[in-house]
Design an enzyme around this catalytic site. Sequence first.
Site, mmCIF file in Angstrom:
data_model
loop_
_atom_site.group_PDB
_atom_site.id
_atom_site.type_symbol
_atom_site.label_atom_id
_atom_site.label_comp_id
_atom_site.label_asym_id
_atom_site.label_seq_id
_atom_site.Cartn_x
_atom_site.Cartn_y
_atom_site.Cartn_z
ATOM 1 C CE LYS A 112 -4.026 1.942 2.622
ATOM 2 N NZ LYS A 112 -4.814 1.634 3.762
ATOM 3 C CB SER A 134 -7.879 3.426 2.486
ATOM 4 O OG SER A 134 -7.290 3.001 3.558
ATOM 5 C CB SER A 173 -8.452 0.599 5.234
ATOM 6 O OG SER A 173 -9.185 1.983 5.539
#
Length: 538
Positions: free
Chosen positions: A182, A259, A283
Amino acid sequence: MSEPLLPEPALPEPAAPALPTPTSVTGELPDGLLAAFAGYENALAANDLAALDAYFAPGEHTLRGDASGLLVGHDAISGFRGARSGTVARSIRSLHVRVIDAGHALIVSVNAPDAGGAGLVTQLWTVSDTGAWQVEAAQVAAPPAAINPTVWRLVGNPLVAADAPADGATPGALAGETIAVKDLYDIVGFTVGAGNPAYLREARPATETAPAVAVLLGAGASVRGIAQTDEFAYSIAGDNEHYGTPPNVRVPGGLPGGSSSGPAAAVALGQASIGLATDTAGSIRVPASYQGLWGLRSTHGAVDRAGLLPLAPSFDTVGWLTRRPGVLRAAAAASLDASLQVPVPPRFAVSAALVFAADESVQAAFVDGLDRLTRAGRIDAPDLVDVGDLAEALGIFRAVQAAEAWLANGDWVTAHPGALGAAIAGRFAAAARVGATAEAEARTELAAARARLDAVLDGRILLLPSASSTAPARNAGPAEIEATRTATLSMTSLAGIGGYPALSVPLFEIDGAPFGLCLVGPRYSDLALIDIGAALAG
């Protein structure tokens, strides 16, 4: 063939762009067919949504497929088109027509995108009740993208190689695995972009690799690339206004969840085997649920967060997304201090308030799923517990999260007006208004809420849906997205309040769309949760 289930829209007069003479035709070419094909190509080039809707047959049986999956029904296809920005410019290189009968024909066209490569489109055209030619089924094969920018910011083969084992040493437990990192973690020599182009432009290459990345490299995994995130990880939808929305291969036309949208999509697409992600308020669990993945939010503080861009440090956690539980366990075991991990007896609890926070279809499927697990002897009947007022708990969580998000990123946001997407800008604007008194009160209430949850759960594993719904449509309106977000956060925020580990197990479906069973366990029961989840999944 399907019967029209909706009133037919009026088809526009088809234009007649320069099309090649069909390379091959079998059967007698029906009147109007090639003109309709030309009109469709014109509408596609102009991104004329109304015309494109008219050229596709109405009803629930119309099909459109591509590499991202199959859309079923006119409404689903229309929604997909409305959520994209158009198609690449192209010309038709060759055309092949196979006439089936007077009312049906198969057209296969080879196209040449202006950007290069070649595409292939196969369409079944049918004559409607009003005599208009319409597409009843289509399969689109576009030139493969070297990198899908909605999923990846950077990709290598690999981007960062695994640490080489010492001479004679046994390969690490993650040998051969690949990681989608990420875009919040430091990797030496690379920048962090946080899902925002303006932030990326000003970023400086990291001089050290974040421990959460380094430990996976040390266990034998390599970094495939840096994957996209929702801006500053302040979302659970998976839609980034700057880079686009990653695909959801399990729900074509659906949001991927955020996210950790990029790592989740990379894993679901088979482009990486591990998504190294973060979970502040869901997330990891939400994209895992939407895409049918395994996802673990680790115990708060159990994995070193150095070299990780913070959102709300009181709740931020490191975690992983995988397609298989064994890979998830290996990644977690490589990252967690085994001496702190605790065994957990399989004692379960359920909260009616948490179940009723989900939409009705999830409620019904969740209750049915637990009933099947109980009848199969995989779990004992869960105890019913009262976790308190969910709206009150979410308010406490949001106040502390917002205060910390503004402390972590407010200076940058203030210095870059207009740099954020609308939804994220709105959240930061609200965060800026949380005063010191409100924050202090919320922190006091947070400690009390945490103690209350500890007492209520008493070492049991809380079972709940991982999200309040299956993946919403990509073209869902802001009000629908916000309602889904609030309902989901009222469920997912409890793990953040308690600092608990939480595992999403891809166990349930509604009409083919996945949603996860979430296991929230006592602190430092991370590995035990994975073992229990794997046993439940069979």
